[in-house]
Design a protein around this motif. Structure first.
Motif, PDB file in Angstrom:
ATOM      1  N   GLY A 149       0.817  -1.203   0.000  1.00 44.48           N
ATOM      2  CA  GLY A 149       0.000   0.000   0.000  1.00 44.48           C
ATOM      3  C   GLY A 149       0.852   1.255   0.000  1.00 44.48           C
ATOM      4  N   ARG A 150       0.169   2.368  -0.217  1.00 47.92           N
ATOM      5  CA  ARG A 150       0.836   3.666  -0.283  1.00 47.92           C
ATOM      6  C   ARG A 150       0.689   4.386   1.048  1.00 47.92           C
ATOM      7  NH1 ARG A 150      -1.450   8.392  -1.549  1.00 47.92           N
ATOM      8  NH2 ARG A 150      -3.307   7.268  -2.250  1.00 47.92           N
TER       9      ARG A 150
ATOM     10  N   ASP B 118      -3.009   3.738   2.652  1.00 45.90           N
ATOM     11  CA  ASP B 118      -4.318   3.950   2.048  1.00 45.90           C
ATOM     12  C   ASP B 118      -5.216   2.752   2.355  1.00 45.90           C
ATOM     13  OD1 ASP B 118      -2.382   2.611   0.311  1.00 45.90           O
ATOM     14  OD2 ASP B 118      -4.074   2.351  -1.050  1.00 45.90           O
ATOM     15  N   ASP B 119      -6.473   3.046   2.785  1.00 43.68           N
ATOM     16  CA  ASP B 119      -7.344   1.989   3.296  1.00 43.68           C
ATOM     17  C   ASP B 119      -8.779   2.070   2.788  1.00 43.68           C
ATOM     18  OD1 ASP B 119      -8.066   4.285   4.557  1.00 43.68           O
ATOM     19  OD2 ASP B 119      -8.021   3.485   6.589  1.00 43.68           O
ATOM     20  N   GLU B 120      -9.018   2.732   1.655  1.00 45.43           N
ATOM     21  CA  GLU B 120     -10.388   2.882   1.167  1.00 45.43           C
ATOM     22  C   GLU B 120     -11.030   1.533   0.852  1.00 45.43           C
ATOM     23  OE1 GLU B 120      -7.821   4.511   0.020  1.00 45.43           O
ATOM     24  OE2 GLU B 120      -8.188   6.669   0.246  1.00 45.43           O
ATOM     25  N   ILE B 121     -10.304   0.671   0.148  1.00 48.13           N
ATOM     26  CA  ILE B 121     -10.868  -0.629  -0.235  1.00 48.13           C
ATOM     27  C   ILE B 121     -11.113  -1.487   1.002  1.00 48.13           C
ATOM     28  CG2 ILE B 121     -10.394  -2.765  -1.481  1.00 48.13           C
ATOM     29  CD1 ILE B 121      -8.843  -1.134  -3.519  1.00 48.13           C
ATOM     30  N   GLU B 122     -10.149  -1.520   1.915  1.00 47.21           N
ATOM     31  CA  GLU B 122     -10.295  -2.337   3.131  1.00 47.21           C
ATOM     32  C   GLU B 122     -11.453  -1.830   3.998  1.00 47.21           C
ATOM     33  OE1 GLU B 122      -6.460  -3.078   1.421  1.00 47.21           O
ATOM     34  OE2 GLU B 122      -7.478  -1.211   1.943  1.00 47.21           O
ATOM     35  N   ARG B 123     -11.615  -0.512   4.068  1.00 46.05           N
ATOM     36  CA  ARG B 123     -12.713   0.043   4.862  1.00 46.05           C
ATOM     37  C   ARG B 123     -14.073  -0.330   4.246  1.00 46.05           C
ATOM     38  NH1 ARG B 123     -13.380   4.490   8.320  1.00 46.05           N
ATOM     39  NH2 ARG B 123     -11.210   5.116   8.000  1.00 46.05           N
ATOM     40  N   ALA B 124     -14.178  -0.208   2.913  1.00 47.51           N
ATOM     41  CA  ALA B 124     -15.439  -0.545   2.249  1.00 47.51           C
ATOM     42  C   ALA B 124     -15.775  -2.019   2.429  1.00 47.51           C
ATOM     43  CB  ALA B 124     -15.349  -0.195   0.772  1.00 47.51           C
ATOM     44  N   SER B 125     -14.785  -2.894   2.282  1.00 42.59           N
ATOM     45  CA  SER B 125     -15.022  -4.330   2.460  1.00 42.59           C
ATOM     46  C   SER B 125     -15.470  -4.640   3.879  1.00 42.59           C
ATOM     47  CB  SER B 125     -13.750  -5.115   2.125  1.00 42.59           C
ATOM     48  OG  SER B 125     -13.357  -4.906   0.785  1.00 42.59           O
TER      49      SER B 125
ATOM     50  N   LEU C 135     -11.982  -8.837   8.359  1.00 42.35           N
ATOM     51  CA  LEU C 135     -11.785  -7.660   7.517  1.00 42.35           C
ATOM     52  C   LEU C 135     -11.490  -6.418   8.356  1.00 42.35           C
ATOM     53  CD1 LEU C 135     -14.558  -8.260   4.838  1.00 42.35           C
ATOM     54  CD2 LEU C 135     -12.084  -8.501   4.567  1.00 42.35           C
ATOM     55  N   GLU C 136     -12.053  -6.360   9.555  1.00 39.12           N
ATOM     56  CA  GLU C 136     -11.749  -5.233  10.442  1.00 39.12           C
ATOM     57  C   GLU C 136     -10.293  -5.265  10.878  1.00 39.12           C
ATOM     58  OE1 GLU C 136     -13.308  -3.216  14.651  1.00 39.12           O
ATOM     59  OE2 GLU C 136     -14.145  -5.120  13.942  1.00 39.12           O
ATOM     60  N   LEU C 137      -9.806  -6.459  11.223  1.00 43.29           N
ATOM     61  CA  LEU C 137      -8.396  -6.594  11.586  1.00 43.29           C
ATOM     62  C   LEU C 137      -7.490  -6.243  10.412  1.00 43.29           C
ATOM     63  CD1 LEU C 137      -8.480  -9.905  13.678  1.00 43.29           C
ATOM     64  CD2 LEU C 137      -8.186  -7.573  14.541  1.00 43.29           C
ATOM     65  N   GLN C 138      -7.895  -6.659   9.225  1.00 40.98           N
ATOM     66  CA  GLN C 138      -7.116  -6.341   8.031  1.00 40.98           C
ATOM     67  C   GLN C 138      -7.096  -4.832   7.789  1.00 40.98           C
ATOM     68  OE1 GLN C 138      -8.166  -8.791   4.707  1.00 40.98           O
ATOM     69  NE2 GLN C 138      -6.943  -7.618   3.238  1.00 40.98           N
ATOM     70  N   TRP C 139      -8.211  -4.174   8.060  1.00 44.50           N
ATOM     71  CA  TRP C 139      -8.270  -2.721   7.919  1.00 44.50           C
ATOM     72  C   TRP C 139      -7.396  -2.034   8.969  1.00 44.50           C
ATOM     73  CZ3 TRP C 139     -10.908   0.568  11.530  1.00 44.50           C
ATOM     74  CH2 TRP C 139     -10.871   1.916  11.168  1.00 44.50           C
ATOM     75  N   LYS C 140      -7.424  -2.537  10.205  1.00 43.50           N
ATOM     76  CA  LYS C 140      -6.620  -1.936  11.274  1.00 43.50           C
ATOM     77  C   LYS C 140      -5.131  -2.081  10.997  1.00 43.50           C
ATOM     78  CE  LYS C 140      -9.924  -2.316  15.087  1.00 43.50           C
ATOM     79  NZ  LYS C 140     -10.197  -2.934  16.410  1.00 43.50           N
ATOM     80  N   ARG C 141      -4.740  -3.126  10.281  1.00 45.19           N
ATOM     81  CA  ARG C 141      -3.324  -3.314   9.964  1.00 45.19           C
ATOM     82  C   ARG C 141      -2.797  -2.240   9.029  1.00 45.19           C
ATOM     83  NH1 ARG C 141      -2.147  -9.480   8.348  1.00 45.19           N
ATOM     84  NH2 ARG C 141      -0.350  -8.364   7.481  1.00 45.19           N
TER      85      ARG C 141
END
Length: 308
Positions: free
Chosen positions: A62-63, A85-92, A168-174
Protein backbone atom coordinates in the motif's frame (compact mmCIF):
# COMPACT_ATOMS: atom_id res chain seq x y z
CA UNK A 1 83.27 21.95 46.40
CA UNK A 2 81.61 19.33 48.61
CA UNK A 3 78.42 21.41 48.82
CA UNK A 4 78.27 21.56 45.03
CA UNK A 5 78.74 17.77 44.76
CA UNK A 6 75.94 17.08 47.25
CA UNK A 7 73.65 19.43 45.32
CA UNK A 8 74.33 17.58 42.09
CA UNK A 9 73.69 14.23 43.79
CA UNK A 10 70.41 15.50 45.25
CA UNK A 11 69.20 16.69 41.87
CA UNK A 12 70.06 13.33 40.35
CA UNK A 13 68.09 11.49 43.03
CA UNK A 14 65.12 13.83 42.48
CA UNK A 15 65.20 13.20 38.75
CA UNK A 16 65.62 9.44 39.17
CA UNK A 17 62.97 8.97 41.88
CA UNK A 18 60.70 11.95 42.25
CA UNK A 19 59.99 12.71 38.59
CA UNK A 20 58.51 9.30 37.67
CA UNK A 21 56.34 9.47 40.78
CA UNK A 22 55.07 12.90 39.79
CA UNK A 23 54.38 11.68 36.25
CA UNK A 24 52.45 8.69 37.56
CA UNK A 25 50.37 10.93 39.81
CA UNK A 26 49.69 13.29 36.92
CA UNK A 27 48.62 10.36 34.72
CA UNK A 28 46.39 9.04 37.48
CA UNK A 29 44.75 12.42 37.93
CA UNK A 30 44.25 12.66 34.18
CA UNK A 31 42.61 9.27 34.06
CA UNK A 32 40.43 10.15 37.01
CA UNK A 33 39.31 13.36 35.34
CA UNK A 34 38.11 11.31 32.39
CA UNK A 35 36.06 9.08 34.71
CA UNK A 36 38.14 5.94 34.24
CA UNK A 37 38.33 3.99 37.50
CA UNK A 38 41.79 2.55 38.08
CA UNK A 39 40.83 -0.87 39.35
CA UNK A 40 42.99 -3.07 37.18
CA UNK A 41 41.20 -6.15 35.86
CA UNK A 42 38.01 -5.34 37.80
CA UNK A 43 37.06 -2.60 35.28
CA UNK A 44 35.56 -3.67 31.97
CA UNK A 45 35.17 -1.62 28.83
CA UNK A 46 32.08 -1.80 26.65
CA UNK A 47 29.22 0.21 25.20
CA UNK A 48 25.56 0.90 25.88
CA UNK A 49 22.71 -0.47 23.82
CA UNK A 50 18.95 0.15 23.73
CA UNK A 51 16.98 -2.72 25.22
CA UNK A 52 14.68 -2.62 22.15
CA UNK A 53 15.76 -1.43 18.70
CA UNK A 54 13.42 -2.37 15.86
CA UNK A 55 12.33 -1.32 12.38
CA UNK A 56 8.58 -0.75 12.11
CA UNK A 57 6.86 -1.45 8.84
CA UNK A 58 3.89 -3.14 7.23
CA UNK A 59 3.39 -6.64 5.88
CA UNK A 60 0.67 -5.32 3.58
CA UNK A 61 1.19 -3.57 0.29
CA UNK A 62 0.00 0.00 0.00
CA UNK A 63 0.84 3.67 -0.28
CA UNK A 64 1.76 5.70 2.78
CA UNK A 65 -0.73 8.54 3.28
CA UNK A 66 0.34 9.77 6.74
CA UNK A 67 3.44 9.76 8.98
CA UNK A 68 2.61 11.92 12.02
CA UNK A 69 5.99 11.46 13.74
CA UNK A 70 9.47 12.92 13.30
CA UNK A 71 12.99 11.87 14.23
CA UNK A 72 13.71 12.35 17.94
CA UNK A 73 10.04 12.35 18.91
CA UNK A 74 9.02 10.27 21.92
CA UNK A 75 5.98 8.07 21.37
CA UNK A 76 3.83 5.99 23.66
CA UNK A 77 2.76 2.41 23.09
CA UNK A 78 -0.13 2.22 20.57
CA UNK A 79 0.56 5.70 19.16
CA UNK A 80 0.03 6.00 15.40
CA UNK A 81 3.32 5.88 13.50
CA UNK A 82 2.01 5.73 9.93
CA UNK A 83 -1.10 5.01 7.87
CA UNK A 84 -1.52 3.27 4.52
CA UNK A 85 -4.32 3.95 2.05
CA UNK A 86 -7.34 1.99 3.30
CA UNK A 87 -10.39 2.88 1.17
CA UNK A 88 -10.87 -0.63 -0.24
CA UNK A 89 -10.29 -2.34 3.13
CA UNK A 90 -12.71 0.04 4.86
CA UNK A 91 -15.44 -0.54 2.25
CA UNK A 92 -15.02 -4.33 2.46
CA UNK A 93 -15.24 -4.19 6.25
CA UNK A 94 -18.41 -2.09 6.20
CA UNK A 95 -20.10 -4.47 3.73
CA UNK A 96 -19.20 -7.46 5.90
CA UNK A 97 -20.46 -5.74 9.05
CA UNK A 98 -23.77 -4.97 7.33
CA UNK A 99 -24.16 -8.59 6.24
CA UNK A 100 -23.33 -9.80 9.75
CA UNK A 101 -26.05 -7.57 11.21
CA UNK A 102 -28.82 -8.99 8.97
CA UNK A 103 -31.24 -11.28 10.87
CA UNK A 104 -34.13 -11.67 8.40
CA UNK A 105 -33.15 -15.21 7.44
CA UNK A 106 -32.99 -16.25 11.08
CA UNK A 107 -36.41 -14.76 11.81
CA UNK A 108 -37.94 -16.56 8.82
CA UNK A 109 -36.43 -19.87 9.89
CA UNK A 110 -37.63 -19.34 13.45
CA UNK A 111 -41.18 -18.63 12.24
CA UNK A 112 -41.19 -21.79 10.11
CA UNK A 113 -39.98 -23.80 13.10
CA UNK A 114 -42.70 -22.39 15.34
CA UNK A 115 -45.36 -23.22 12.73
CA UNK A 116 -44.14 -26.81 12.33
CA UNK A 117 -43.96 -27.26 16.10
CA UNK A 118 -47.60 -26.22 16.48
CA UNK A 119 -48.63 -28.49 13.60
CA UNK A 120 -46.92 -31.54 15.11
CA UNK A 121 -48.51 -30.96 18.52
CA UNK A 122 -51.93 -30.60 16.85
CA UNK A 123 -51.52 -33.83 14.87
CA UNK A 124 -50.45 -35.73 17.99
CA UNK A 125 -53.68 -34.72 19.72
CA UNK A 126 -55.70 -35.76 16.67
CA UNK A 127 -53.84 -39.09 16.54
CA UNK A 128 -54.83 -39.79 20.16
CA UNK A 129 -58.46 -39.11 19.21
CA UNK A 130 -58.01 -41.32 16.10
CA UNK A 131 -58.76 -38.35 13.86
CA UNK A 132 -55.37 -38.30 12.07
CA UNK A 133 -53.14 -40.96 10.58
CA UNK A 134 -49.64 -41.88 11.78
CA UNK A 135 -48.17 -41.25 8.31
CA UNK A 136 -49.35 -37.65 8.40
CA UNK A 137 -47.78 -37.19 11.81
CA UNK A 138 -44.46 -38.66 10.64
CA UNK A 139 -44.38 -36.24 7.68
CA UNK A 140 -45.08 -33.32 10.02
CA UNK A 141 -42.29 -34.42 12.38
CA UNK A 142 -39.89 -34.66 9.43
CA UNK A 143 -40.82 -31.17 8.32
CA UNK A 144 -40.25 -30.01 11.91
CA UNK A 145 -36.71 -31.42 11.84
CA UNK A 146 -36.09 -29.68 8.52
CA UNK A 147 -37.25 -26.39 10.04
CA UNK A 148 -34.83 -26.85 12.94
CA UNK A 149 -32.00 -27.51 10.50
CA UNK A 150 -32.86 -24.37 8.55
CA UNK A 151 -32.75 -22.28 11.71
CA UNK A 152 -29.40 -23.81 12.65
CA UNK A 153 -28.05 -23.10 9.14
CA UNK A 154 -29.21 -19.47 9.31
CA UNK A 155 -27.57 -19.05 12.74
CA UNK A 156 -24.32 -20.60 11.54
CA UNK A 157 -24.32 -18.38 8.46
CA UNK A 158 -24.65 -15.29 10.62
CA UNK A 159 -21.78 -16.46 12.86
CA UNK A 160 -19.65 -16.99 9.76
CA UNK A 161 -20.49 -13.50 8.46
CA UNK A 162 -19.63 -12.03 11.87
CA UNK A 163 -16.25 -13.78 11.85
CA UNK A 164 -15.59 -12.55 8.32
CA UNK A 165 -16.43 -9.00 9.39
CA UNK A 166 -13.95 -9.26 12.26
CA UNK A 167 -11.28 -10.57 9.89
CA UNK A 168 -11.78 -7.66 7.52
CA UNK A 169 -11.75 -5.23 10.44
CA UNK A 170 -8.40 -6.59 11.59
CA UNK A 171 -7.12 -6.34 8.03
CA UNK A 172 -8.27 -2.72 7.92
CA UNK A 173 -6.62 -1.94 11.27
CA UNK A 174 -3.32 -3.31 9.96
CA UNK A 175 -3.25 -0.40 7.56
CA UNK A 176 -2.43 1.75 10.60
CA UNK A 177 1.05 1.11 12.03
CA UNK A 178 1.27 1.70 15.78
CA UNK A 179 4.15 1.74 18.26
CA UNK A 180 4.46 -1.58 20.14
CA UNK A 181 6.17 0.11 23.12
CA UNK A 182 7.24 3.49 24.50
CA UNK A 183 10.28 4.74 22.65
CA UNK A 184 11.97 7.33 20.45
CA UNK A 185 11.85 7.63 16.67
CA UNK A 186 15.49 7.15 15.69
CA UNK A 187 15.14 7.19 11.90
CA UNK A 188 12.56 7.73 9.17
CA UNK A 189 13.17 5.37 6.29
CA UNK A 190 10.11 5.98 4.09
CA UNK A 191 8.15 9.12 3.32
CA UNK A 192 4.66 10.16 2.24
CA UNK A 193 3.51 8.62 -1.01
CA UNK A 194 5.96 5.73 -0.87
CA UNK A 195 4.47 2.34 -1.72
CA UNK A 196 5.29 -0.48 0.65
CA UNK A 197 6.74 -3.60 -0.95
CA UNK A 198 7.75 -7.00 0.48
CA UNK A 199 11.42 -6.17 -0.14
CA UNK A 200 11.28 -2.74 1.54
CA UNK A 201 8.64 -2.86 4.30
CA UNK A 202 10.37 -0.57 6.85
CA UNK A 203 8.96 2.87 7.62
CA UNK A 204 10.69 4.04 10.82
CA UNK A 205 13.25 2.83 13.33
CA UNK A 206 12.03 2.82 16.93
CA UNK A 207 14.28 2.45 19.99
CA UNK A 208 13.35 2.00 23.62
CA UNK A 209 15.67 4.00 25.88
CA UNK A 210 14.00 3.88 29.32
CA UNK A 211 16.17 0.81 29.94
CA UNK A 212 19.65 0.32 28.50
CA UNK A 213 21.99 -2.63 28.31
CA UNK A 214 25.67 -2.23 28.95
CA UNK A 215 27.43 -4.79 26.77
CA UNK A 216 30.84 -5.99 27.97
CA UNK A 217 33.14 -8.74 26.73
CA UNK A 218 34.61 -10.23 29.89
CA UNK A 219 37.35 -12.83 30.03
CA UNK A 220 35.92 -16.29 30.58
CA UNK A 221 37.61 -16.72 33.98
CA UNK A 222 36.03 -13.52 35.29
CA UNK A 223 32.63 -14.05 33.66
CA UNK A 224 32.22 -17.55 35.07
CA UNK A 225 32.60 -16.07 38.56
CA UNK A 226 29.78 -13.58 37.95
CA UNK A 227 26.11 -14.17 38.59
CA UNK A 228 22.91 -12.67 37.24
CA UNK A 229 21.68 -9.95 39.58
CA UNK A 230 25.11 -8.83 40.80
CA UNK A 231 25.30 -5.08 41.41
CA UNK A 232 27.56 -2.96 39.23
CA UNK A 233 28.46 0.65 38.56
CA UNK A 234 28.70 1.87 34.99
CA UNK A 235 30.41 5.09 33.88
CA UNK A 236 29.16 6.69 30.64
CA UNK A 237 31.94 8.64 28.99
CA UNK A 238 29.96 11.01 26.78
CA UNK A 239 27.39 11.72 29.50
CA UNK A 240 30.11 11.80 32.20
CA UNK A 241 27.83 10.04 34.64
CA UNK A 242 28.11 6.97 36.83
CA UNK A 243 24.94 4.96 37.37
CA UNK A 244 23.96 1.78 39.17
CA UNK A 245 23.13 -1.38 37.29
CA UNK A 246 22.91 -5.11 37.69
CA UNK A 247 23.98 -8.04 35.57
CA UNK A 248 21.01 -9.08 33.43
CA UNK A 249 22.44 -11.88 31.28
CA UNK A 250 25.67 -13.84 30.96
CA UNK A 251 26.35 -15.42 27.59
CA UNK A 252 26.13 -19.21 27.42
CA UNK A 253 29.23 -19.64 25.26
CA UNK A 254 32.84 -18.45 25.08
CA UNK A 255 34.08 -16.59 22.02
CA UNK A 256 36.78 -18.88 20.65
CA UNK A 257 38.78 -16.01 19.14
CA UNK A 258 38.87 -13.61 22.10
CA UNK A 259 38.27 -16.02 24.96
CA UNK A 260 35.54 -13.75 26.34
CA UNK A 261 31.89 -14.06 27.34
CA UNK A 262 29.33 -11.37 26.64
CA UNK A 263 27.90 -9.90 29.85
CA UNK A 264 24.91 -7.55 29.71
CA UNK A 265 24.16 -5.10 32.50
CA UNK A 266 20.65 -3.69 32.91
CA UNK A 267 20.62 0.07 33.48
CA UNK A 268 17.45 1.99 34.32
CA UNK A 269 17.18 5.21 32.30
CA UNK A 270 13.68 6.64 32.90
CA UNK A 271 14.71 10.22 32.09
CA UNK A 272 16.36 9.21 28.81
CA UNK A 273 19.50 11.25 29.53
CA UNK A 274 21.78 8.31 28.80
CA UNK A 275 22.06 7.39 25.14
CA UNK A 276 22.62 4.09 23.38
CA UNK A 277 26.04 3.69 21.78
CA UNK A 278 27.96 5.55 24.47
CA UNK A 279 31.29 4.00 25.50
CA UNK A 280 31.19 2.94 29.12
CA UNK A 281 33.20 1.29 31.87
CA UNK A 282 31.78 -1.20 34.36
CA UNK A 283 33.00 -2.53 37.66
CA UNK A 284 31.45 -4.92 40.18
CA UNK A 285 30.36 -3.61 43.56
CA UNK A 286 28.99 -6.88 44.96
CA UNK A 287 30.62 -7.38 48.38
CA UNK A 288 30.61 -11.13 47.87
CA UNK A 289 33.13 -10.70 45.07
CA UNK A 290 35.63 -8.22 46.52
CA UNK A 291 38.43 -10.41 45.18
CA UNK A 292 37.61 -8.96 41.77
CA UNK A 293 39.66 -5.92 42.85
CA UNK A 294 43.33 -6.86 43.23
CA UNK A 295 44.66 -6.40 46.77
CA UNK A 296 47.61 -4.38 45.44
CA UNK A 297 45.21 -1.66 44.26
CA UNK A 298 43.52 0.61 46.75
CA UNK A 299 39.74 0.17 46.96
CA UNK A 300 39.37 3.83 47.82
CA UNK A 301 37.75 6.00 45.16
CA UNK A 302 40.27 8.01 43.13
CA UNK A 303 39.93 11.73 43.39
CA UNK A 304 37.85 13.30 40.65
CA UNK A 305 35.96 10.16 39.58
CA UNK A 306 32.16 10.53 39.90
CA UNK A 307 30.94 8.12 42.62
CA UNK A 308 33.86 5.73 42.06
Amino acid sequence: MKRTSWTIIGLAVFVAVGLPSNLAQAQKASDASRGIALYGDSAYEGFSQAIEDIYLGSEDLGRIIEIPVKVGQRVQANDVIARLDDEIERASMEIAQTQASMVGEIHAAQASLDLQTIRVEHLRRLLRDEMAGSDELRRAEMELNIAKARLLTATEQRSLRTAEAKRLELQWKRRTIRAPFDGVIAEKIAGLGVTMTPTEPEIVRLVRTDVLHGVFNVTAERALAMKVGMETQVYFRAARRTVDGEIDTIGPSINSESGTIEVRVRIENPSGTLRPGDRCTMRLVDTNHVDEVPSSISRRQPSGVPRW
